[in-house]
Design an enzyme around this catalytic site. Structure first.
Site, short mmCIF file in Angstrom:
data_model
loop_
_atom_site.label_atom_id
_atom_site.label_comp_id
_atom_site.label_asym_id
_atom_site.label_seq_id
_atom_site.Cartn_x
_atom_site.Cartn_y
_atom_site.Cartn_z
N GLY A 1 40.91 48.16 40.67
CA GLY A 1 39.73 47.73 39.92
C GLY A 1 38.59 48.73 39.98
O GLY A 1 37.94 49.02 38.97
N ASN B 1 32.74 37.65 40.98
CA ASN B 1 33.59 37.56 42.17
C ASN B 1 32.99 36.71 43.28
O ASN B 1 33.71 36.27 44.17
CB ASN B 1 33.94 38.96 42.69
CG ASN B 1 32.74 39.86 42.79
OD1 ASN B 1 32.06 40.10 41.80
ND2 ASN B 1 32.46 40.34 43.98
N SER C 1 42.95 44.46 38.40
CA SER C 1 43.46 44.90 39.69
C SER C 1 44.55 43.96 40.17
O SER C 1 44.38 42.74 40.18
CB SER C 1 42.31 44.94 40.69
OG SER C 1 42.80 45.29 41.97
N HIS D 1 45.94 43.31 43.14
CA HIS D 1 45.91 42.53 44.39
C HIS D 1 45.05 41.27 44.29
O HIS D 1 44.99 40.50 45.24
CB HIS D 1 45.49 43.41 45.58
CG HIS D 1 44.04 43.76 45.65
ND1 HIS D 1 43.18 43.14 46.54
CD2 HIS D 1 43.29 44.66 44.97
CE1 HIS D 1 41.97 43.68 46.40
NE2 HIS D 1 42.02 44.59 45.46
N CYS E 1 29.00 42.13 53.10
CA CYS E 1 29.74 42.40 54.34
C CYS E 1 30.32 43.80 54.34
O CYS E 1 30.47 44.41 55.38
CB CYS E 1 30.84 41.37 54.54
SG CYS E 1 31.71 40.96 53.04
#
Ligand SMILES: *Cc1c(COP(=O)(O)O)cnc(C)c1O
Length: 396
Positions: A71, A152, A200, A202, A325
């Protein structure tokens, strides 16, 4: 202790079908697709079959699909390409939103340093931007509009079709980061008026390190990895055939099972949301309806998201705070701030992102653990004490 994995917006487990599709290319079929001998041609055929499968799921032509490393690379390539091609026509303006993925935002920051002007559209409190906002921001020198399909962190689904329509009318290239959408909700590049798209593997049970760009015929796509003529000259390097074959299989599987998976996750999602909203001074982030079936994003006043995560992890629950994070910083998430949440509230966020592998028992465990941990953390929180004593005003 059983691990309950609910961080599927970060990455997913590979599906059995994807692993099975991948294995032959790690063993027997190891030829280089660019080689002219039989071993190479067998690999080449597999590569083109995978391309056709990916194209079919998006309603694209196989020649409009270019494989990448994921991505982030796809976002970089699409955005830089549209920017450079705009520049050739004297266009130096780009429109985006304040809550894009960093693969988009950081690319745009670089382009700003290189002389482009970027308009960051405000995101409404419900986690949505409108086509009207895009329309009003378009200028004669706009080279590109890039708006993500689904966010996201808060999972909100943007009005991509309408935004695409506006761009089409204005003759502006429209790119969408569809990494959270592809394989999860219907994406049709033609009906959605999309010129360029990033995906993407995954994020839909494929392997990490592989993705694709969709680039509509007639829209130029520049090369940023120089070398051989792979991907019709748009991206050099021997193809990750095993990863690509797994991606195609995973996407096919995701598209075949999309409505059943959605239905299952929707039920789990809404049960978790309704259960967690019973916690006093809690809030759901993002529109309740226009959101991914997999996404729960909540704030709990008076606690730190990181503390919540660590305690949930102790109980075998892998979730996310949705905060920055990756940078190791304790700044609250740029997405929640873009939705207008105050810093103090944004700090206490929790993202639960489901997959179809999650069960009713997982939801039960979450609905037991989260209220207990929130209560415990509030019990030791000086901020919560001030809120309770009325020395500080409740914000939610
Ligand atoms: C995960 C993600 C990316 C990055 O994809 P990678 O394959 O990990 O590089 C980009 N955009 C969004 C919206 C994502 O969720």
């Amino acid at each position: 202790m059983k691990t309950i994995y609910v961080d599927n917006a970060a990455t997913t487990a590979m599906s059995d079908r994807a692993i099975a599709a991948m294995t032959p290319y790690l063993k027997e079929i190891y030829g280089n697709p660019s080689s002219l001998h039989t071993a190479g041609q067998v690999a080449k055929e597999a590569l083109e079959n995978a391309r056709a499968d990916v194209a079919l799921c998006l309603n694209a032509d196989p020649r409009e699909i270019y494989f990448t490393s994921g991505g982030s690379e796809s976002d970089n390539q699409c955005i830089r390409s549209a920017a450079l091609n705009g520049l050739k026509k004297g266009k130096k303006h780009i429109i985006t939103t304040a809550f894009e993925h960093h693969a988009v935002l950081h690319t745009l920051k670089k382009l700003e340093k290189e002389g482009f002007e970027v308009t960051y559209l405000d995101v409404h409190a419900d986690g949505l931007v409108t086509a009207k906002q895009v329309e009003e921001a378009i200028r004669p020198d706009t080279a590109l509009v890039t708006v993500m399909y689904a966010n996201n962190e808060v999972g909100t689904i943007q009005p991509v079709r309408e935004i695409g329509e506006v761009c089409k009318k204005a003759g502006v290239v429209f790119h969408t980061d569809a990494v959270q959408a592809v394989g999860h909700i219907p994406v049709d590049v033609k009906a959605d008026n999309i010129d360029m798209l990033s995906l993407s593997a995954h994020k839909f049970h494929g392997a990490k390190g592989v993705g694709a760009v969709y680039c509509r015929k007639g829209i130029p796509l520049n090369t940023f990895v120089e070398g051989g003529a792979q991907e019709r000259g748009r991206r050099a390097g021997t193809e990750n055939l095993a990863g690509i074959a797994a991606m195609a299989a995973a996407l096919k599987e995701a598209c075949e099972n999309m409505s059943a998976n959605s239905e299952k996750m929707l039920a789990l999602r809404d049960r978790i949301i309704d259960g967690l909203l019973k916690i006093p001074h809690s809030k759901l982030n993002g529109d309740k309806v226009k959101r991914l079936p997999s996404n729960v994003n909540m704030c709990f006043e008076g606690i730190e998201g990181e503390g919540l995560l660590l305690h949930l992890d102790d109980r075998g629950i892998c979730a996310s705070s949705g905060s920055a994070c990756t940078s190791g910083s304790l700044d609250p998430s740029h997405v929640l701030l873009a939705l207008g949440l105050p810093h103090e509230v944004a700090h206490g966020s929790l993202r639960i992102s489901l997959s179809e592998y999650n069960t009713d028992e997982d939801a039960d465990a979450i609905l037991k653990a989260v209220p207990e941990v929130v209560e415990y953390l509030r019990g030791i929180s000086p901020v919560w004490e001030e809120l309770e004593k009325g020395e500080r005003k409740h914000l939610i």
